[in-house]
Write an enzyme that holds these catalytic residues in place. Structure first.
Site, PDB file in Angstrom:
ATOM      1  CG  LEU A   1      16.763  24.374  19.463  1.00 57.17           C
ATOM      2  CD1 LEU A   1      18.159  24.504  20.627  1.00 57.17           C
ATOM      3  CD2 LEU A   1      17.803  24.713  18.582  1.00 57.17           C
ATOM      4  CG  ASP A   2      15.901  18.475  15.645  1.00 57.22           C
ATOM      5  OD1 ASP A   2      16.830  17.989  16.102  1.00 57.22           O
ATOM      6  OD2 ASP A   2      16.270  18.899  14.692  1.00 57.22           O
ATOM      7  NE  ARG A   3      15.589  11.647  21.777  1.00 59.44           N
ATOM      8  CZ  ARG A   3      16.715  11.508  21.479  1.00 59.44           C
ATOM      9  NH1 ARG A   3      17.373  11.042  20.417  1.00 59.44           N
ATOM     10  NH2 ARG A   3      17.275   9.916  22.225  1.00 59.44           N
ATOM     11  CG  ASP A   4      18.362  13.389  16.597  1.00 60.38           C
ATOM     12  OD1 ASP A   4      19.260  13.617  17.771  1.00 60.38           O
ATOM     13  OD2 ASP A   4      18.157  13.661  15.849  1.00 60.38           O
ATOM     14  CB  THR A   5      18.895  21.090  17.316  1.00 63.13           C
ATOM     15  OG1 THR A   5      18.416  20.121  15.469  1.00 63.13           O
ATOM     16  CG2 THR A   5      20.022  22.326  17.009  1.00 63.13           C
TER      17      THR A   5
END
Length: 233
Positions: free
Chosen positions: A101-105
């Site tokens: 999951l990316d940093r902002d998810t």
């Protein structure tokens, strides 16, 4: 497997460190009796400083990942392993994230040290649904559902169209997106392709597995029933 190697592989320290732990009486059985390195005992009876020994190889963890953490072992900022006991990143075999999951998810992130299970989960043949809740910068137009379901949407720099995806509109700027692929930043890029921007993204389900009210930043181990639930979805 000898106890020293077993405990070292679980990340408690080097074999030298673990040998010293035996000598200092820090490793006991469930009744508090000191164990010795050549004892033969069941895994679930071993205690380290009075606490049960971590699960053996084959560990599977579900984490409710908060925003701001990256799925990396080397990033200079906050990483998802910071949310687990420090020894977990020292386990052998390695405890790896199952996809990213990316940093902002935020949301459901799995870890395992079982390579076969990891590949089974991420394999396209598994066709596991991944469900995301998206908050958008602009109102949905009403056409997105048909576009996403068409199986014809092409993302920038991609050579093949996306598999059909399901979109459920929750509010004018909120939607639930169900994917069966895992392309790079796929959910965000899909909304960008129809002229919108994702302001917040949360993964709520993988296969049949949900967070079960697990608070943000918290984790739990999964058992065989959980794994069956995962593949039933």
């Amino acid at each position: 497997m000898k106890l020293v190697k077993l405990i070292a592989n679980l990340g408690y320290g080097s074999r030298k460190d673990v040998t010293a732990m035996f000598r200092s009486g820090r490793i006991t059985d469930a009744q508090g009796e000191v164990l010795y390195a050549d004892d033969k005992v069941e895994h679930d009876t071993i205690r380290v400083d009075g606490e049960p020994l971590d699960p053996p190889a084959g560990l599977v963890i579900a984490l409710n990942k908060p925003v701001g953490y990256t799925c990396s072992t080397k990033d200079q900022g906050r990483i998802v392993y910071d949310l687990l006991p420090p020894r977990f990143r020292l386990r052998s075999p390695l405890l790896s994230t199952v996809g990213r999951l990316d940093r902002d998810t935020s949301g459901l992130l799995l870890f395992t040290d079982d390579g076969g299970l990891l590949h089974r989960i991420v394999s396209p043949k598994a066709n596991l649904a991944k469900v995301y809740e998206a908050t958008l910068a602009s109102d949905l137009s009403g056409e997105e559902g048909a576009i996403f379901a068409s199986g014809e949407l092409m993302l920038e720099a991609e050579k093949t169209p996306l598999a059909p995806a399901a979109l459920e509109v929750l509010e004018p700027r909120r939607a639930r997106l169900t994917l069966t692929e895992g392309r790079y930043h796929q959910a965000r890029r899909m909304f960008a392709a129809v002229g919108n921007h994702v302001e917040a993204l949360h993964r709520s389900r993988i296969g049949g597995l949900t967070l079960h009210d697990l608070p943000g930043g918290q984790w739990r181990t999964l058992d065989s029933t959980d794994i069956e639930t995962l593949f039933r979805g």
